[in-house]
Design an enzyme around this catalytic site. Structure first.
Site, PDB file in Angstrom:
ATOM      1  N   GLU A 243       0.803  -1.221   0.000  1.00 38.70           N
ATOM      2  CA  GLU A 243       0.000   0.000   0.000  1.00 38.70           C
ATOM      3  C   GLU A 243       0.840   1.277   0.000  1.00 38.70           C
ATOM      4  O   GLU A 243       0.406   2.301  -0.540  1.00 38.70           O
ATOM      5  CB  GLU A 243      -0.917   0.009   1.242  1.00 38.70           C
ATOM      6  CG  GLU A 243      -2.057  -0.991   1.188  1.00 38.70           C
ATOM      7  CD  GLU A 243      -3.164  -0.550   0.250  1.00 38.70           C
ATOM      8  OE1 GLU A 243      -3.095   0.547  -0.306  1.00 38.70           O
ATOM      9  OE2 GLU A 243      -4.115  -1.336   0.068  1.00 38.70           O
TER      10      GLU A 243
ATOM     11  N   SER B 213     -26.074 -33.089  50.997  1.00 38.96           N
ATOM     12  CA  SER B 213     -25.086 -33.516  51.999  1.00 38.96           C
ATOM     13  C   SER B 213     -23.749 -32.804  51.876  1.00 38.96           C
ATOM     14  O   SER B 213     -22.803 -33.163  52.591  1.00 38.96           O
ATOM     15  CB  SER B 213     -24.857 -35.028  51.871  1.00 38.96           C
ATOM     16  OG  SER B 213     -26.029 -35.742  52.201  1.00 38.96           O
TER      17      SER B 213
END
Length: 672
Positions: free
Chosen positions: A81, A341
């Protein structure tokens, strides 16, 4: 078509001959906002993405730094680019001259001559590229940007704002959406595709136009090969890599905990959690497998934590985060349920801590009426006299209730609260039923409790933010020796059929009506909690903690690490004696004694260490009425052998009982 080119050339020429005017023009530029709303994201302890949320307009915009992006991609991007990006001041004269010449020769724009800085200027303003006025504005903003930011900051703006198709902005969101990976781990083929996409993000979307995306990618690869950046082998291999017409869902791990974290810190865009992504992924898969194929609507929740530092390592709120009949959106780690329990280790631990029992103490398991409360064992059988160790390993109900009666149920709740839990008591007044699950707790509450036991009896500040201020100072739930005894007993608890795994202390539980199946366990480092049941709390016929949740617990430990961490050896103060060699009051719990005319304090025993708060006092023998004194001051007068008083305060206290004949008994206790 080329009108803007001539005007642009004229502007550049004018600027070249009027340098001072150009400087003033650039310096007077009003820059657009450089900050933009980004996705809120949550990362694990190593910085890996757990979950992200779209911004208000529905876009995925994941923040990223230059250092978090694959260097090869950055090289490819700049070379393709803007190869002179590191050297120009925002406008590349050579590229601009080339673009003007090509436009004059061809009668149309062939290449734009835009630098990466100019592209950033366009992205910041969402401006046009086709009209000369828009191009001139980009040049001005680009020149101004170069005066205010360094090259990495400009590059970072591009990496965060470039469009990649649909609602995806920024290279990080694109990398996850198209390749399901962070941008630091791109292949050359993937990097080339991400270089090509922003030029025409909609027409080149790989999920919609894979052929067009492939052609654009290959064009990038060929150009970079011609420029000498990529060798023959790399380009050949990259061009053979197919562009798949898929778009991945961005990571959404630990979604329930993520929602909690965002709610807790709504102003933060980045949340760094203590979770471990590989373990979180493994447990989410385990949860899904555990309920797959079931037709009874059973869901699951799991938590894994490090009980040495309190860091939560994984949290699964349900088997699937979805809007379905299975309650997938509900965070079941926070659902208040009956623990069955699973509180028994705390009951026995408090009994050890306060000198009421020892693992080798004999205790009776027979039909008992506790002032109108007559519990039964789960199987309806009674085993007579047995050791406390065996009673806990087989989760017998009668011994647990007997010890709770001796402790006082409010002391059991105090122990839970000291562990960091928030027990919910129906009606507000605890009774003996709390021993067998008559109280509401969450999975997170129970993980806190078992973390404390695994941590030598000291409460752990369970948390998912490493930087969070501790919720409380370290405090003792039970003493070190008591915690070790519990771990030693639970290490030898009977395993469910076909379940492997040693070195793990664990306890299961099933709530009344088979509504909740639990399994909690710990080794020398980690604590794991598993809950299974229906989200609406209705019964699951035949569901037991040992059959349903325990196998998942051991599978979870297998996913933490290949070998469990060994539980520490007993602390030096641990009493290791057989029953016959124990002090007389520890040889047999609740043994009947010959009545005398002299009153005796049955509870608390002399030398006991108790929690400050409500204090239960019990007397044997003597003749009513009884007067109780605390540190010489009268605190109660009663005809009953048991009374609750407000504890006289932290520290040493002397308790005295005087009967109707003036005879007395005394006990020295410590309140903490």
């Amino acid at each position: 078509m080329t009108r803007w080119v001539f005007i642009l050339a004229l502007a550049l020429w004018a600027g070249a001959i009027a340098r001072d005017g150009l400087d003033r023009w650039v310096d007077a530029t009003v820059l657009p906002p450089l900050q933009v709303a980004v996705s809120t994201e949550l990362r694990d302890r190593n910085g890996h993405l757990l979950r992200a949320y779209t911004v208000a307009d529905g876009r995925w915009r994941l923040p990223v730094t230059v250092e978090e992006v694959d260097p090869t991609y950055l090289q490819m991007l700049i070379r393709y680019e803007d190869k002179r990006f590191d050297h120009h001041n925002g406008v590349d004269p050579l590229a601009m001259t080339r673009a003007i010449g090509q436009a004059l020769w061809n009668g149309k724009v062939v290449s734009g001559g835009s630098t990466l800085t100019m592209q950033v200027a366009r992205l910041l303003e969402d401006g046009s590229t086709g009209r000369w006025s828009g191009k001139l504005r980009q040049i001005r903003v680009a020149l101004a940007l170069e005066r205010h930011l360094n090259k990495d900051e400009i590059l970072a703006l591009y990496l965060n704002r470039a469009p990649f198709g649909g609602n995806i902005e920024g290279v990080r969101a694109a990398s996850y959406a198209y390749f399901d990976r962070p941008p630091r781990r791109l292949t050359p083929a993937q990097a080339a595709l991400l270089v090509a996409l922003p030029q025409s993000p909609e027409t080149r979307r790989p999920d919609r136009a894979p052929d067009t995306a492939t052609a654009a990618r290959d064009m990038v690869l060929q150009r970079l090969h011609s420029d000498g950046l990529l060798d023959d082998a790399t380009v050949t291999a990259a061009m053979r890599d197919p562009v798949r017409p898929t778009r991945h869902i961005l990571p959404a791990f630990a979604p329930h905990l993520a929602d909690r974290a965002v709610t807790e810190r709504p102003d933060s865009n980045r949340h760094d959690l203590t979770l471990h992504l590989p373990l979180q992924v493994a447990l989410e898969r385990l949860a899904a497998d555990a309920v797959a194929g079931r037709s009874d609507g059973v869901q699951i929740a799991m938590i894994v934590a490090d009980h040495q530092n309190g860091h939560m390592l994984a949290s699964v709120g349900s088997a699937a985060y979805s809007a379905d009949a299975g309650g997938g959106f509900i965070d079941l780690t926070q659902a208040v349920r009956s623990p069955g329990s699973t509180l028994k280790p705390l009951i026995y631990g408090l009994g050890f801590d306060r000198g009421l029992i020892h693992p080798e103490t004999l205790i009776a398991d027979r039909a008992t009426d506790f002032d109108g409360y007559a519990p039964q064992n789960f199987d309806g059988l009674y085993r007579g006299e047995l050791r406390v160790r065996t009673a806990l390993q087989h989760s017998l109900n009668i011994p647990a209730v007997a010890i709770t009666q001796a402790l006082g149920p409010h002391h059991l709740l105090a122990g839970l609260r000291h562990a960091g839990a928030d027990p919910q008591v129906p009606g507000g007044a605890p009774g003996l039923a709390v021993a067998l699950g008559g109280v509401g707790v969450t999975l997170e509450d129970l993980v806190r409790l078992y973390a404390a036991i695994g941590n030598g009896g000291t409460a752990v500040d369970l948390r998912w933010y490493d930087d969070a201020t501790p919720g409380f100072a370290p405090r003792s739930v039970i003493n070190r020796a008591a915690a070790w005894h519990i771990a030693d007993i639970l290490l030898d608890a009977p395993r469910p059929p076909n379940v492997q795994g040693t070195g793990i202390a664990f306890k299961t539980g099933t709530s009344y009506g088979h509504r909740d199946a639990w399994a909690l366990g710990f080794d020398g480092r980690h604590v794991v909690g598993v809950w299974m049941g229906r989200p609406d709390g209705t019964p699951v016929p035949g569901a037991f903690g040992g059959d349903l949740a325990a196998p998942v617990l051991f599978d979870a430990f297998a996913r933490i690490k290949p070998q469990v961490d060994q539980i520490s050896p007993p602390p030096h103060e641990t009493l290791m004696l057989p029953t016959a060699q124990l002090p007389r009051h520890l040889q047999q719990f609740g043994a009947a004694e010959v009545a005398t005319n002299t009153p005796r304090i049955a509870f608390p025993p002399d030398g006991a260490v108790l929690e400050d708060g409500l204090l239960t006092l019990k007397v044997r023998d003597g003749r009513a009425p009884y007067v109780w004194l605390a540190n010489g001051q009268p605190v109660a007068r009663t005809h009953r052998t048991q009374v609750d008083i407000d504890a006289p305060g932290v520290g040493f206290s002397s308790l005295t009982v005087i009967d109707a004949d003036g005879q007395s008994a005394r006990a020295q206790v410590t309140l903490r």
